[in-house]
Design a protein around this motif. Structure first.
Motif, PDB file in Angstrom:
ATOM      1  N   ASN A   1      -2.344  -9.416 -21.841  1.00  0.00           N
ATOM      2  CA  ASN A   1      -2.757  -8.678 -21.152  1.00  0.00           C
ATOM      3  C   ASN A   1      -1.876  -8.528 -19.658  1.00  0.00           C
ATOM      4  N   ALA A   2      -1.159  -7.471 -19.165  1.00  0.00           N
ATOM      5  CA  ALA A   2      -0.922  -7.146 -18.184  1.00  0.00           C
ATOM      6  C   ALA A   2      -1.787  -6.884 -17.452  1.00  0.00           C
ATOM      7  N   GLY A   3      -2.829  -6.622 -17.160  1.00  0.00           N
ATOM      8  CA  GLY A   3      -4.121  -6.810 -16.269  1.00  0.00           C
ATOM      9  C   GLY A   3      -4.450  -5.220 -15.408  1.00  0.00           C
ATOM     10  N   VAL A   4      -4.462  -5.280 -15.157  1.00  0.00           N
ATOM     11  CA  VAL A   4      -4.461  -4.492 -13.411  1.00  0.00           C
ATOM     12  C   VAL A   4      -3.077  -3.784 -12.586  1.00  0.00           C
ATOM     13  N   THR A   5      -2.206  -3.144 -13.104  1.00  0.00           N
ATOM     14  CA  THR A   5      -1.246  -2.850 -12.762  1.00  0.00           C
ATOM     15  C   THR A   5      -1.294  -1.506 -11.705  1.00  0.00           C
ATOM     16  N   GLN A   6      -0.427  -1.531 -10.358  1.00  0.00           N
ATOM     17  CA  GLN A   6      -0.199  -0.368 -10.057  1.00  0.00           C
ATOM     18  C   GLN A   6       1.030   0.073  -9.099  1.00  0.00           C
ATOM     19  N   THR A   7       1.023   1.584  -9.071  1.00  0.00           N
ATOM     20  CA  THR A   7       2.609   1.740  -8.505  1.00  0.00           C
ATOM     21  C   THR A   7       1.827   2.817  -7.679  1.00  0.00           C
ATOM     22  N   PRO A   8       2.746   3.159  -6.142  1.00  0.00           N
ATOM     23  CA  PRO A   8       4.616   2.182  -5.677  1.00  0.00           C
ATOM     24  C   PRO A   8       3.628   1.380  -5.588  1.00  0.00           C
ATOM     25  N   LYS A   9       4.471  -0.061  -5.023  1.00  0.00           N
ATOM     26  CA  LYS A   9       3.996  -1.531  -4.063  1.00  0.00           C
ATOM     27  C   LYS A   9       4.182  -0.774  -2.670  1.00  0.00           C
ATOM     28  N   PHE A  10       4.777   0.372  -2.546  1.00  0.00           N
ATOM     29  CA  PHE A  10       5.280   0.540  -1.062  1.00  0.00           C
ATOM     30  C   PHE A  10       5.408   2.283  -0.494  1.00  0.00           C
ATOM     31  N   ARG A  11       5.091   2.777   0.187  1.00  0.00           N
ATOM     32  CA  ARG A  11       4.841   4.659  -0.125  1.00  0.00           C
ATOM     33  C   ARG A  11       4.686   4.491   1.485  1.00  0.00           C
ATOM     34  N   ILE A  12       5.763   5.425   2.305  1.00  0.00           N
ATOM     35  CA  ILE A  12       5.849   6.191   3.799  1.00  0.00           C
ATOM     36  C   ILE A  12       5.460   7.442   3.277  1.00  0.00           C
ATOM     37  N   LEU A  13       4.712   8.529   3.688  1.00  0.00           N
ATOM     38  CA  LEU A  13       4.101   9.661   4.245  1.00  0.00           C
ATOM     39  C   LEU A  13       4.770  10.519   5.721  1.00  0.00           C
ATOM     40  N   LYS A  14       4.698  11.971   4.948  1.00  0.00           N
ATOM     41  CA  LYS A  14       4.393  12.210   6.557  1.00  0.00           C
ATOM     42  C   LYS A  14       3.320  12.841   6.409  1.00  0.00           C
ATOM     43  N   ILE A  15       2.613  13.199   8.087  1.00  0.00           N
ATOM     44  CA  ILE A  15       1.099  13.696   8.016  1.00  0.00           C
ATOM     45  C   ILE A  15       1.803  14.807   6.928  1.00  0.00           C
ATOM     46  N   GLY A  16       0.561  15.222   6.226  1.00  0.00           N
ATOM     47  CA  GLY A  16       0.483  16.652   5.295  1.00  0.00           C
ATOM     48  C   GLY A  16       1.280  16.891   3.768  1.00  0.00           C
ATOM     49  N   GLN A  17       1.957  15.950   4.106  1.00  0.00           N
ATOM     50  CA  GLN A  17       2.372  14.847   2.121  1.00  0.00           C
ATOM     51  C   GLN A  17       1.119  15.259   1.361  1.00  0.00           C
ATOM     52  N   SER A  18       1.804  15.295  -0.116  1.00  0.00           N
ATOM     53  CA  SER A  18       0.792  14.869  -1.216  1.00  0.00           C
ATOM     54  C   SER A  18       0.919  13.794  -2.198  1.00  0.00           C
ATOM     55  N   MET A  19       0.253  12.496  -2.669  1.00  0.00           N
ATOM     56  CA  MET A  19       0.545  11.919  -3.192  1.00  0.00           C
ATOM     57  C   MET A  19      -0.342  10.843  -3.849  1.00  0.00           C
ATOM     58  N   THR A  20       0.649  10.826  -4.913  1.00  0.00           N
ATOM     59  CA  THR A  20      -0.723   9.764  -6.275  1.00  0.00           C
ATOM     60  C   THR A  20      -0.335   8.427  -6.513  1.00  0.00           C
ATOM     61  N   LEU A  21      -1.646   7.880  -6.278  1.00  0.00           N
ATOM     62  CA  LEU A  21      -1.372   6.440  -6.612  1.00  0.00           C
ATOM     63  C   LEU A  21      -1.965   6.442  -7.798  1.00  0.00           C
ATOM     64  N   GLN A  22      -1.031   5.436  -8.596  1.00  0.00           N
ATOM     65  CA  GLN A  22      -1.328   5.535 -10.461  1.00  0.00           C
ATOM     66  C   GLN A  22      -1.768   3.701 -10.228  1.00  0.00           C
TER      67      GLN A  22
END
Lengths: 115, 109
Positions: free
Chosen positions: B1-22
């Motif tokens: 089992n891989a367990g719980v995985t998350q991506t990305p590990k790091f991210r820099i966003l500008k104010i107002g941008q959107s993103m999805t953490l997996q």
């Protein structure tokens, strides 16, 4: 309001020495209490979990105690090693509805083991 | 089992941008959670899910959204990133025990 308070916030110990971390909580209805170890930059990893009827539980050199009457828990680290340097988080679980268990996290105790 | 995985590990966003953490888990756990951890603070629950198709708000849901279309995946969506959302985000799943992912460090500038 459910709260979990940990002390001290941080401590430095010499390799090979013992230390004890404290956790006081006001959480109800109490379900269980967990201690986690969190290495820097990593997610928390479970060390112990104790229910109401359990007074002590060990995991290697880690021994947790629970006094449900006084709502206190401690985590004792025996013969500390450099790899014990981490944050230790006390988490108390309340049994609530659909969420199953609601977790309240303490702020953690940061332990630094020096050679 | 891989367990719980998350991506990305790091991210820099500008104010107002959107993103999805997996977040994904392969332990067939029904319960999944999203937490944020600010420096020196305890983890705060953002959203949780008790099974596919069922989600609910935690303590600090404002500015976030989630979905749970499958048992395995529980993505966290930030629509309009704000500096206050700079934090480390942990996904977790729970069976008999709770397992945490490695975290995503997000900085909003």
């Amino acid at each position: 309001k459910n709260q979990v308070e940990q002390s001290p916030q941080s401590l430095i110990i010499l390799e090979g020495k013992n230390c004890t971390l404290q956790c006081n909580y006001t959480v109800s209805p109490f379900s269980n209490l967990r201690w986690y170890k969190q290495d820097t930059g990593r997610g928390p990893v479970s060390l112990t979990i104790m229910t109401f009827s359990e007074n002590t539980k060990s995991n290697g050199r880690y021994t947790a105690t629970l006094d449900a009457d006084t709502k206190q828990s401690s985590l004792h680290i025996t013969a500390s090693q450099l790899s014990d340097s981490a944050s230790y988080i006390c988490v108390v679980s309340a049994q609530v509805g659909a969420a199953g268990n609601k977790l309240t996290f303490g702020g953690g105790t940061r332990v630094l083991v020096k050679p | 089992n891989a367990g719980v995985t998350q991506t990305p590990k790091f991210r820099i966003l500008k104010i107002g941008q959107s993103m999805t953490l997996q977040c994904a888990q392969d332990m067939n756990h029904n319960y999944m959670y999203w937490y944020r951890q600010d420096p020196g603070m305890g983890l705060k629950l953002i959203y949780y899910s008790v099974g596919a198709g069922i989600t609910d708000k935690g303590e600090v849901p404002n500015g976030y959204n989630v979905s749970r279309s499958t048992t395995e995946d529980f993505p966290l969506r930030l629509e309009l990133a704000a500096p206050s959302q700079t934090s480390v985000y942990f996904c977790a799943s729970r069976g008999p025990r709770q397992f945490f992912g490695p975290g995503t460090r997000l900085t909003v500038l």
